[in-house]
Scaffold this motif. Structure first.
Motif, PDB file in Angstrom:
ATOM      1  N   PRO A 258       0.688  -1.159   0.049  1.00 41.84           N
ATOM      2  CA  PRO A 258       0.097  -0.151   0.096  1.00 41.84           C
ATOM      3  C   PRO A 258       0.929   1.197   0.124  1.00 41.84           C
ATOM      4  CG  PRO A 258      -0.780  -1.527   1.518  1.00 41.84           C
ATOM      5  CD  PRO A 258       0.321  -2.341   0.930  1.00 41.84           C
ATOM      6  N   VAL A 259       1.992   1.408   0.932  1.00 40.60           N
ATOM      7  CA  VAL A 259       2.629   2.791   1.110  1.00 40.60           C
ATOM      8  C   VAL A 259       3.479   2.805  -0.394  1.00 40.60           C
ATOM      9  CG1 VAL A 259       4.489   3.870   2.040  1.00 40.60           C
ATOM     10  CG2 VAL A 259       2.826   2.552   3.251  1.00 40.60           C
ATOM     11  N   LEU A 260       4.155   1.801  -0.684  1.00 40.35           N
ATOM     12  CA  LEU A 260       5.009   1.988  -2.226  1.00 40.35           C
ATOM     13  C   LEU A 260       4.268   2.402  -3.536  1.00 40.35           C
ATOM     14  CD1 LEU A 260       7.960  -0.552  -1.447  1.00 40.35           C
ATOM     15  CD2 LEU A 260       7.927   1.914  -1.238  1.00 40.35           C
ATOM     16  N   TRP A 261       2.652   1.630  -3.135  1.00 43.70           N
ATOM     17  CA  TRP A 261       1.922   1.709  -4.514  1.00 43.70           C
ATOM     18  C   TRP A 261       1.363   3.044  -4.514  1.00 43.70           C
ATOM     19  CZ3 TRP A 261       0.399   1.068  -9.093  1.00 43.70           C
ATOM     20  CH2 TRP A 261      -0.841   0.996  -9.578  1.00 43.70           C
ATOM     21  N   ALA A 262       0.976   3.818  -3.363  1.00 43.99           N
ATOM     22  CA  ALA A 262       0.607   5.160  -3.291  1.00 43.99           C
ATOM     23  C   ALA A 262       1.421   6.158  -3.687  1.00 43.99           C
ATOM     24  CB  ALA A 262       0.017   5.395  -1.802  1.00 43.99           C
ATOM     25  N   TYR A 263       2.807   5.679  -3.079  1.00 43.28           N
ATOM     26  CA  TYR A 263       4.028   6.588  -3.357  1.00 43.28           C
ATOM     27  C   TYR A 263       4.324   6.636  -4.974  1.00 43.28           C
ATOM     28  CZ  TYR A 263       9.113   7.708  -3.470  1.00 43.28           C
ATOM     29  OH  TYR A 263      10.140   8.281  -4.161  1.00 43.28           O
ATOM     30  N   ALA A 264       4.326   5.375  -5.475  1.00 47.28           N
ATOM     31  CA  ALA A 264       4.486   5.329  -7.116  1.00 47.28           C
ATOM     32  C   ALA A 264       3.514   6.252  -7.936  1.00 47.28           C
ATOM     33  CB  ALA A 264       4.719   3.952  -7.316  1.00 47.28           C
TER      34      ALA A 264
END
Length: 345
Positions: A258-264
């Motif tokens: 979730p965090v890296l997907w939102a960041y990307a």
């Protein structure tokens, strides 16, 4: 990739029985404001050669866009696949770069170094008057765009490598390169179960570390976009289309972190990032070129790209994407990614 070139389509990328080790011997010549290596910064003198497939070249495309160097440093785009004799300009009329007049990037390397035996890699910068390659040292090249080409930055250009943050940016870049940027390749090109499992654990341990770091801050270093974000983004954006399946980096998809997907997605929606991404070229390169991993050369149709445009919610963390600067304008004519190759279209 750009930094594997020199092997054949249908050639060998896997290291039998062992770990993949990247050849880090690049042409260290630099283009600088004072010209100390014999190549001073001069607008229009050089030509940046990239492939949109390559994550290392993608860094240069993004940084060049963010800094507004399109006119000062014109760009040539090679096709997404290559053979034993390097990247070709098969996207151009007659299969030749219209400025350099060459069919293959190798010609520029051999013009300066007859008998050159290392990888013919992108990104590379070529000196147009002589037709000779200047450098392919991709890690230094983006930093030099930030620090040596300042006289030609656009008004409002972001500070991607601010002096006060350089030590921290360098520290983050070092671990991201070792464990993530190169880590996916160590998974994909591992020649033994042991080497693969070691690389896999190292990759996902670092992705977990990055998730923790980014859970409460919008960007990797400070509250603005820096070189560190550019370097991580170009691997993340290729994760689900290529690395998850083709390189067996399959503990989770990016879209399941979730965090890296939102960041990307936050970066993808930022001018200068998502508008440089050609998912068609990315998939064609890896699946067609790495025939010892994918012998049929069949390119998968998925994944669906529409989710890249879904709300990311990262604005709630604050941050100022461009600091005191401004977003770059849209890509100039001739540099847009074909709309059918991107969800933005």
């Amino acid at each position: 990739m750009g930094n594997e070139a020199g092997t054949t389509t249908g050639g060998k990328y896997v290291e039998p029985g062992g770990e993949f080790t990247r050849d880090q011997r690049y042409i260290a010549t630099r283009i600088t404001a004072d010209g100390r290596d014999g190549y001073p910064v001069e607008p229009g003198r050089y030509r940046l050669v990239v492939s949109r497939a390559c994550p290392w070249a993608n860094r240069m495309i993004i940084v060049r866009r963010l800094l507004g160097l399109e006119e000062a440093l014109p760009m040539a785009v090679a096709g997404p696949t290559h053979d034993a004799r390097s990247w070709t300009f098969d996207l151009d009329p007659d299969g030749r770069d219209p400025v350099l007049g060459i069919e293959r990037l190798a010609d520029a390397f051999f013009a300066r170094f007859p008998g050159y035996e290392r990888g013919i890699t992108v990104p590379a910068i070529v000196d147009v008057p002589t037709g000779q390659v200047v450098t392919n040292d991709y890690a230094q090249m983006t930093l030099d765009l930030s620090t040596e080409w300042t006289a030609y930055h656009r008004e409002g250009a972001a500070q991607l490598y601010p002096e006060a943050l350089r030590a921290e940016i360098d520290e983050v870049n070092a671990v991201v390169f070792a464990d993530v940027n190169n880590g996916v390749y160590r998974c994909g090109f591992a020649g033994s179960q042991e080497a693969y499992e070691k690389a896999y654990r190292r990759l996902f341990d670092r992705l977990d570390w990055l998730s923790d770091r980014l859970a409460n801050q919008r960007y990797l270093v400070g509250d603005t976009i820096t070189e560190a974000d550019v370097r991580l983004f170009t691997t993340l954006v290729r994760f689900d289309p290529v690395y998850h399946g083709h390189f067996k980096c399959n503990r989770q998809k990016l879209s399941e972190m979730p965090v890296l997907w939102a960041y990307a997605r936050d970066l993808f929606a930022t001018p200068g990032f998502g508008d440089t991404i050609d998912f068609d070229h990315i998939k064609r390169h890896y699946y067609e070129v790495h025939r010892d991993i994918n012998p049929t050369g069949v390119v998968p149709l998925g994944p669906d790209l529409v989710n890249w445009l879904s709300p990311h919610g990262r604005e709630a963390l604050g941050g100022r994407p461009f600091g005191d600067g401004t977003p770059p304008p849209p890509p100039p004519p001739g540099e847009q990614v074909p709309p059918e190759h991107t969800p933005i279209g």
